[in-house]
Design an enzyme around this catalytic site. Sequence first.
Site, PDB file in Angstrom:
ATOM      1  N   LEU A 123       0.913  -1.150   0.000  1.00 10.40           N
ATOM      2  CA  LEU A 123       0.000   0.000   0.000  1.00 10.40           C
ATOM      3  C   LEU A 123       0.945   1.190   0.000  1.00 10.40           C
ATOM      4  O   LEU A 123       1.551   1.512   1.016  1.00 10.40           O
ATOM      5  CB  LEU A 123      -0.926  -0.005   1.221  1.00 10.40           C
ATOM      6  CG  LEU A 123      -1.926  -1.161   1.271  1.00 10.40           C
ATOM      7  CD1 LEU A 123      -2.783  -1.086   2.527  1.00 10.40           C
ATOM      8  CD2 LEU A 123      -2.800  -1.192   0.028  1.00 10.40           C
ATOM      9  N   PRO A 124       1.112   1.832  -1.146  1.00  9.70           N
ATOM     10  CA  PRO A 124       2.272   2.690  -1.417  1.00  9.70           C
ATOM     11  C   PRO A 124       2.315   4.041  -0.697  1.00  9.70           C
ATOM     12  O   PRO A 124       2.203   5.102  -1.304  1.00  9.70           O
ATOM     13  CB  PRO A 124       2.201   2.866  -2.934  1.00  9.70           C
ATOM     14  CG  PRO A 124       0.740   2.786  -3.236  1.00  9.70           C
ATOM     15  CD  PRO A 124       0.192   1.766  -2.281  1.00  9.70           C
ATOM     16  N   CYS A 125       2.539   3.996   0.601  1.00  8.96           N
ATOM     17  CA  CYS A 125       2.678   5.233   1.363  1.00  8.96           C
ATOM     18  C   CYS A 125       3.918   6.017   0.922  1.00  8.96           C
ATOM     19  O   CYS A 125       3.987   7.229   1.123  1.00  8.96           O
ATOM     20  CB  CYS A 125       2.702   4.953   2.858  1.00  8.96           C
ATOM     21  SG  CYS A 125       3.890   3.716   3.388  1.00  8.96           S
ATOM     22  N   HIS A 126       4.864   5.341   0.282  1.00  8.90           N
ATOM     23  CA  HIS A 126       6.064   6.030  -0.219  1.00  8.90           C
ATOM     24  C   HIS A 126       5.732   6.989  -1.356  1.00  8.90           C
ATOM     25  O   HIS A 126       6.516   7.871  -1.676  1.00  8.90           O
ATOM     26  CB  HIS A 126       7.133   5.020  -0.661  1.00  8.90           C
ATOM     27  CG  HIS A 126       6.699   4.126  -1.779  1.00  8.90           C
ATOM     28  ND1 HIS A 126       5.958   2.981  -1.564  1.00  8.90           N
ATOM     29  CD2 HIS A 126       6.877   4.209  -3.121  1.00  8.90           C
ATOM     30  CE1 HIS A 126       5.718   2.391  -2.721  1.00  8.90           C
ATOM     31  NE2 HIS A 126       6.261   3.122  -3.689  1.00  8.90           N
TER      32      HIS A 126
END
Length: 161
Positions: A123-126
Amino acid sequence: MAQVDYATPIGRLVITGDEKAVHSVLFEDGDELQHPYSETLPQELKLAFQEIKDYFEGKGKDFTFQMEPQTGTPFQREVWQSLSAIPYGETGSYLQIATSINRPKAVRAVGGANGRNPFTVVLPCHRIIGSSGKMVGYTGGLWRKEWLLAHEQKFKTTLAD
């Protein structure tokens, strides 16, 4: 509960889960693999391991394994789910996430929830940056965030839908 480590170019990811779902994918300190891959792992962990491997090798960008976080408030889970709408190789802001969940004034709360995301990379929080376009907070360290964004840029065109 089972665990398996995946050695990425930017540190060790620990994948935790059971036969039904993966419960977390998180960076942990130390390069030594504590939980080696085994054919006896639950199927969902084997699938997660393969999909994460494909991501880091530039061969895949989608994650299909079942995710079931063991923590998180309803608000945090809503934020985490909204992260998956940010396309591979793109970025979004905390304000965009807050607006997408119909809480445009909850920018700081979105930032807090983002920092507690139990599915790093997946889950691409980056992909979340400041509204100004600057790199801001990442639980795994800004250097990892920069690496992940550069990695996705490198493979963006070859992995296009």
